[in-house]
Enzyme design. Structure first.
Site, mmCIF file in Angstrom:
data_model
loop_
_atom_site.group_PDB
_atom_site.id
_atom_site.type_symbol
_atom_site.label_atom_id
_atom_site.label_comp_id
_atom_site.label_asym_id
_atom_site.label_seq_id
_atom_site.Cartn_x
_atom_site.Cartn_y
_atom_site.Cartn_z
ATOM 1 N N PHE A 184 0.914 -1.090 -0.035
ATOM 2 C CA PHE A 184 0.159 0.234 -0.075
ATOM 3 C C PHE A 184 0.922 1.285 0.010
ATOM 4 O O PHE A 184 0.356 2.278 0.439
ATOM 5 C CB PHE A 184 -0.866 -0.044 1.108
ATOM 6 C CG PHE A 184 -1.674 -1.440 1.564
ATOM 7 C CD1 PHE A 184 -2.566 -1.742 0.346
ATOM 8 C CD2 PHE A 184 -1.428 -1.996 2.443
ATOM 9 C CE1 PHE A 184 -3.322 -2.979 0.607
ATOM 10 C CE2 PHE A 184 -2.098 -3.300 2.600
ATOM 11 C CZ PHE A 184 -2.873 -3.734 1.720
ATOM 12 N N LYS B 54 -6.686 2.707 -17.240
ATOM 13 C CA LYS B 54 -6.316 3.967 -16.449
ATOM 14 C C LYS B 54 -5.886 3.572 -15.050
ATOM 15 O O LYS B 54 -5.121 4.162 -14.573
ATOM 16 C CB LYS B 54 -7.718 4.744 -16.109
ATOM 17 C CG LYS B 54 -7.919 5.617 -17.430
ATOM 18 C CD LYS B 54 -8.959 6.540 -16.891
ATOM 19 C CE LYS B 54 -9.306 7.654 -18.077
ATOM 20 N NZ LYS B 54 -10.484 8.575 -17.582
ATOM 21 N N GLU C 185 -5.722 3.230 -6.556
ATOM 22 C CA GLU C 185 -6.209 4.430 -5.361
ATOM 23 C C GLU C 185 -7.424 4.660 -5.471
ATOM 24 O O GLU C 185 -7.842 5.136 -4.508
ATOM 25 C CB GLU C 185 -5.157 5.668 -5.598
ATOM 26 C CG GLU C 185 -3.879 5.333 -6.501
ATOM 27 C CD GLU C 185 -2.740 4.609 -5.757
ATOM 28 O OE1 GLU C 185 -2.432 5.202 -4.293
ATOM 29 O OE2 GLU C 185 -1.966 4.016 -6.231
#
Lengths: 338, 735
Positions: B238, B697, B701
């Site tokens: 992360f 794309k 996030e």
């Protein structure tokens, strides 16, 4: 974690013998709290005495109609025992409100009574803590104390007892059976844990060479009107900000007996005989329960961050008593507070 | 042919993961493996006055205790320590370098023993005396007045301050985001395997093996061939694994000192000494005309950084992409404190900044008596205002519409405290999410064998996001092979180039590297097939030929098909290997972003303040979704994290000690099952022919952005209370 001796007790007498004269010795059953504390170097026992194989795993009926629960019965075994579910559902509910399934499978009844506070300073050996090292100072009093005691605290310690099971046992007037070098004795659960006073390093009235052998539940289980409500920072798997164990005996809508124990607010499960007595003969209404809550919390004292717990406890007491009175106990499985 | 791309393909590494066959950095074995245990500082600032290791060294099984005065050489210049994602400003942390203490939890010694338990025990015997030289500070609130402006995410437009002051309706407030830690399930770990030739094989928990490789070569003055870094599986990161972490340096030091293989695994508690999402104070000002169109936007973020590096992200600039306003001003300030340098954490900057912006938009909607969606549509920007550019695609309107419909938004009573379910107040809130659609240089190599099996390899990491799977999907479709015939190798520094896995760029970047290499394979196969006697493909236009079903064929004409096996056999080739660097057109005339609309329902016990998030709908527009199954999981994970950011997550520090007091996952709360109820993920159709060939794309996030604001806005709608200091806990509601 430090090196330690390891021995396995053959029977209860052997366990007592292994404890005697070894002030650094600790009993270990499920180890769910002790091993954590050892990893953090908070507990540094010179000797671990494994009692997990002692024959203390049965739940037996007592002559007077109560139950005697062996000290090594796992928390999950107790919560799902049919006799407990039918006769003492408050206890089953409180246990299921605590920890996780995995921890409850490992944790023993006796070990649950011996679990230590979750105060962050107690856990961190880099900070002062009177409970860890007598007279080193309390970091919580002027520090992070959002989840610390509002009742029964001292100038030495404002830690709370984290157990859910003990709160239910306190409300049920359970007894603790203890064996030691000079024989056996029993103690009321409400006398088992101590207030911190000047010796917060001593959590309980169990002597260093004694072992818990059983917890005894008196005959009255209050299976009709009970509830255990635990308020915490997420909906499961967190220690209580405030928890309430409440049982009622009702004649119509009139209260003939009420017992309420609070968790998460003091160094031990918190009850008030006087406040409970005052509820007797009263109708089971929000108004009377509110008055009761005020009385139970009369001595409550806020620190810098935990003032909210007083009002939260007041409201939780009323809610729990209403749940008990209406025979709609709090579910520990639903993702919702009733 | 798209047999796999765009479908809910199951993870190709799923079986390895659930059976334990997938090995992580701390699980690799080596002959004579030694174990290191870290001794961490217990003060935030000062110097090591004395470090006594004699007792630890006496323990049987302990081989050595490395310290700043007793270790192999380390590079002395800052540049050698700057990895590919290090902040531009500052001097990176160097473990065991000298006697200075820069943050609490800093490693100050490494005990190396034959087994981990011995090392851990001996670590308790290392005696440290500190010299505390100056007052330290760790509190953002107290340090705010000392903040210095470091950047403006975008140039100011017009006179935002003046326009805000004059606006008919104005909202101006601080929103506070606490420090948060990533808490990936896998602990940070490195296993350095020593071989007698002096070469080192490093298994490391990282998001970028080539970044770690380059870093280790420069820190230890090694040649590229001396070190190989692998990270085949990563149990979550992360952002915490973007920069090389100190345990890999310590494991290397020990391996070099003792000429043995060494493993270092951090404890959960020690991981709180790594990077973190910085605490920020987000000050947002919105000025509007009474019709709900914006006149001014100001957003000033004040964030924590360390004393030794300036870590700054774009917290404050996101209104530039979302809301039309003639005047705007965005700035980022830093408060330098005695903590470790913050680092990227899922949607760095946006998770915090957009949370504040979207809460502020909700407050403005209340002030204007406008529906929150209506306000956003009135301010909707079809252009990125900072550069005045159109988007390659932007289906945010459709996100609002589809999300609102699925959620039932039209039934919302706009008044707060107006909806109820028994003892609970019900609240409905929404927010917008936005992130960048980035793409980076990535190369892939494909080795095709005549039996119709292909190996696809690339240095990119799969940190649990599904890179193995999408690479296999794209390769299978491009090569016309069943996915079972594709083997994917990732995260080895000797494989074709890849940057760190982050920023949501890896899906588009790796997919197009694979496409490029597969196209070279296709052309080679056409050449081989055309050269066969009486080939049905002789003289055919290369552009018309595809690979399908293990054959080379004219599109739409399976009669022309030549099997790959025949073509390669005829060409006397057992294997064709092609490597290609992806290529994206450098078209600066478009902005590239992903968007989302998030809707949340909360139920709040009116008396007790207990908050439940009962429903979340997240409608996401992120171009083509390569894998609707792993993609949906990724958005759900973002939503769960957003619930945590709204209600639970907070790294709590005692500023008297400069010490984190909840450095464990019992007390650092994240959502558990009971906190997570219905989550509905909608992928809004967004065809994008401009951004890249596949129209991809990235999703890493966008899933979290907007979620905390939607929940906080729902809590306001339920209770009438606006909590601007996150997380929203029941004590704040009861206050």
């Amino acid at each position: 974690m430090i090196n330690f001796q390891f021995s396995r007790a053959r029977d209860v007498a052997d366990a007592i013998l292994l404890l005697t004269g070894h002030p650094g010795a600790k009993l270990i059953a499920g180890g769910t709290n002790l091993i954590d504390l050892m990893k953090e170097n908070v507990e540094q026992p010179s000797r671990l005495i494994d009692i997990s194989r002692l024959p203390l795993r049965t739940i037996e009926e007592t002559a007077d109609g109560g139950l005697r629960v062996g000290a090594l019965v796992p928390n999950s075994g107790l919560a799902y025992d049919p006799l407990i579910e039918q006769r003492y559902p408050l206890l089953a509910s409180a246990i299921l409100a605590g920890a996780s399934a995995q921890l409850r499978n490992m944790a023993s009844v006796g070990g649950n009574l011996m679990q230590r506070t979750r105060c962050a300073y107690f856990y961190d050996t880099a900070t002062p803590c009177n409970k860890r090292t007598r007279s080193s100072g309390c970091s919580a009093i002027d520090g992070l104390n959002r989840n610390h005691a509002i009742l029964g605290a001292s100038n030495s310690c404002i830690a709370t007892n984290p157990s859910d099971m003990s709160v239910a046992l306190a409300a049920l007037d359970a007894l603790v059976h203890i064996a030691g070098p000079s024989g056996e004795r029993t103690m009321a659960l409400t006398d088992f844990h101590r207030l911190p006073g000047e010796t917060p390093d001593i959590d309980t009235n169990l002597e260093a060479d004694e072992i818990i052998t059983a917890v005894e539940l008196p005959p009255r289980g209050f299976a009709s009107n009970y509830s255990y409500l635990k308020i915490r920072d997420r909906l499961s798997y967190a220690f209580a900000l405030v928890s309430v164990a409440a049982v009622l005996e009702l004649e119509g809508n009139a209260i003939s007996e009420a017992r309420v124990a609070l968790g998460g607010v003091a160094h031990k499960p918190w009850r008030s005989a006087e406040a409970e007595m005052a509820l007797r003969g009263q109708a089971a209404t929000v108004e009377h329960f509110s008055r009761f809550a005020d009385s139970l919390l009369q001595e409550a004292k806020a620190r810098s961050h935990n003032g909210f717990k007083i009002e939260l406890a007041r409201r939780a007491i009323v809610r729990t008593l209403m749940q008990a009175a209406s025979a709609t106990p709090q579910s520990q499985a639903h993702k919702k507070i009733a | 042919m798209n047999a796999y791309v765009g479908t809910p393909t199951s993870r190709v590494d799923g079986r390895a993961k659930v059976t334990g066959a997938a090995k992580y950095a701390g699980e690799f074995a080596a002959d004579g493996l030694l174990h290191g245990f870290v001794v961490a500082a217990t003060i935030p600032c000062g110097r090591i006055a004395r470090l006594d290791t004699s007792e630890a060294l006496k323990v049987k099984g302990v081989l050595d205790v490395l310290t700043h005065t007793h270790r192999p050489p380390l590079a002395g210049k800052d540049d050698a320590w700057k990895d590919e994602v290090a902040p531009a400003e500052g001097s990176p942390f160097r473990p065991l370098y000298d006697d200075s203490i820069k943050f609490n939890g800093q490693p100050i010694a490494l005990v190396v023993a034959e087994d981990w338990e011995t090392a851990k025990f001996a670590a308790t015997l290392v005696r440290v005396e500190y010299r505390e030289e100056q007052a330290f500070a760790t509190d953002l609130d107290a340090g705010r007045s000392k903040a210095t402006e470091v950047k403006q995410p975008h140039e100011p437009r017009g006179d935002a301050v003046g326009a805000l002051a004059k606006a008919a309706v104005r909202h101006d407030a601080d929103y506070l985001i606490p420090t948060e830690h990533h808490n990936p399930m896998e602990l940070f770990a490195s296993t350095v395997v020593w071989d007698s030739s002096g070469r080192l094989t490093v298994y490391d928990k990282t998001q970028g093996v080539q970044n770690v490789h380059k870093f280790l070569c420069s820190v230890f003055d090694k040649k590229p061939d001396d070190i190989r870094v692998l990270s085949p599986y990563v149990g979550g990161a992360f952002g915490s694994g973007l920069r090389p972490q100190y345990q890999v340096v310590l494991a290397m030091l020990a391996a070099l000192a003792l000429r043995r293989s060494v493993r270092v695994v951090l404890t959960r508690q020690q991981m709180y000494g790594l990077g973190h999402r910085p605490a920020t104070i987000e000050h947002v000002g919105l000025g509007a005309k009474s019709d709900g169109t914006l006149e001014a936007v100001t957003h000033e973020a004040t964030a924590v950084t360390s004393r030794y590096e300036d870590f700054a992200r774009n917290d404050s600039g996101w209104a530039e992409q979302l809301y039309k306003s003639p005047n705007s001003r965005y700035s980022h300030k830093l408060v330098r404190l005695d903590v470790s340098t913050p680092c990227d954490m899922r949607a760095p900057g946006a998770a915090s900044g957009v949370c504040a912006l979207e809460c502020a938009m909700d407050e403005l909607a209340v002030a204007l008596k406008l529906d929150p969606i209506e306000l956003r549509l009135k301010c909707y920007s079809d252009r990125d205002q900072s550069e005045d550019l159109p988007y390659t695609s932007k289906q945010l309107r459709e996100c609002y519409a589809r999300g609102a419909e699925a959620f039932g938004w039209s039934k919302r009573n706009p008044a707060s405290r107006s909806m109820r379910d028994g003892k609970e107040l019900v609240g409905w809130g929404m927010a917008t999410g936005v992130w960048e659609a980035l793409q980076m240089p990535v190369a892939a190599r494909i080795g095709l064998t005549a039996n119709g099996h292909a190996e696809v390899s690339c240095a990119a990491s799969d940190i649990g996001t599904g890179t193995y799977t999408i690479v296999a999907q794209v390769a299978a479709d491009a090569l016309g092979l069943p996915i079972e015939n594709i083997d994917v190798r990732l995260a080895d520094s000797t494989l074709p180039q890849a940057p760190v896995e982050g920023g949501s760029w890896m899906a588009a970047s790796s997919a197009h590297a694979v496409l490029g290499a597969a196209d070279d394979i296709r052309q080679e196969l056409i050449r081989l097939a055309s050269a066969m006697p009486s080939s049905p493909l002789a003289g055919v236009d290369v552009a018309d030929v595809i690979l399908v079903g293990g054959t080379i064929a004219k599109a739409g004409d399976m009669g022309s098909a030549v099997s790959i096996a025949d073509a390669m056999r005829h060409g006397k080739l057992e294997r064709i290997e092609k490597q290609k660097l992806n290529h994206f057109a450098e078209d600066k005339s478009y902005a590239r972003n992903t968007h989302s609309a998030v809707f949340a329902e909360v139920k709040v016990d009116e008396q007790l303040g207990v908050i439940r998030v009962t429903r979340v709908v997240s409608a996401v527009a992120a171009g083509r979704i390569l894998n609707t199954k792993t993609g949906r999981s990724q958005i759900m994970g973002g939503v769960v994290w957003g619930i945590g950011m709204a209600l639970h997550e907070e790294t709590v520090m005692d500023h008297r000690f400069g010490r984190i007091m909840n450095a464990n996952i019992a007390e650092y709360h994240i959502p558990v099952n009971a906190d997570v109820q219905d989550i509905d993920v909608i992928f809004v159709e967004e065809r994008d022919d401009r951004i890249n060939t596949l129209g991809v794309k990235g999703l890493g996030e966008i899933g979290i952005v907007g979620v905390p604001a939607a929940i906080a806005n729902a809590i306001y709608h339920a209770t009438g209370k606006r909590i601007r200091r996150f997380p929203v806990t029941l004590d704040k509601l009861l206050a």
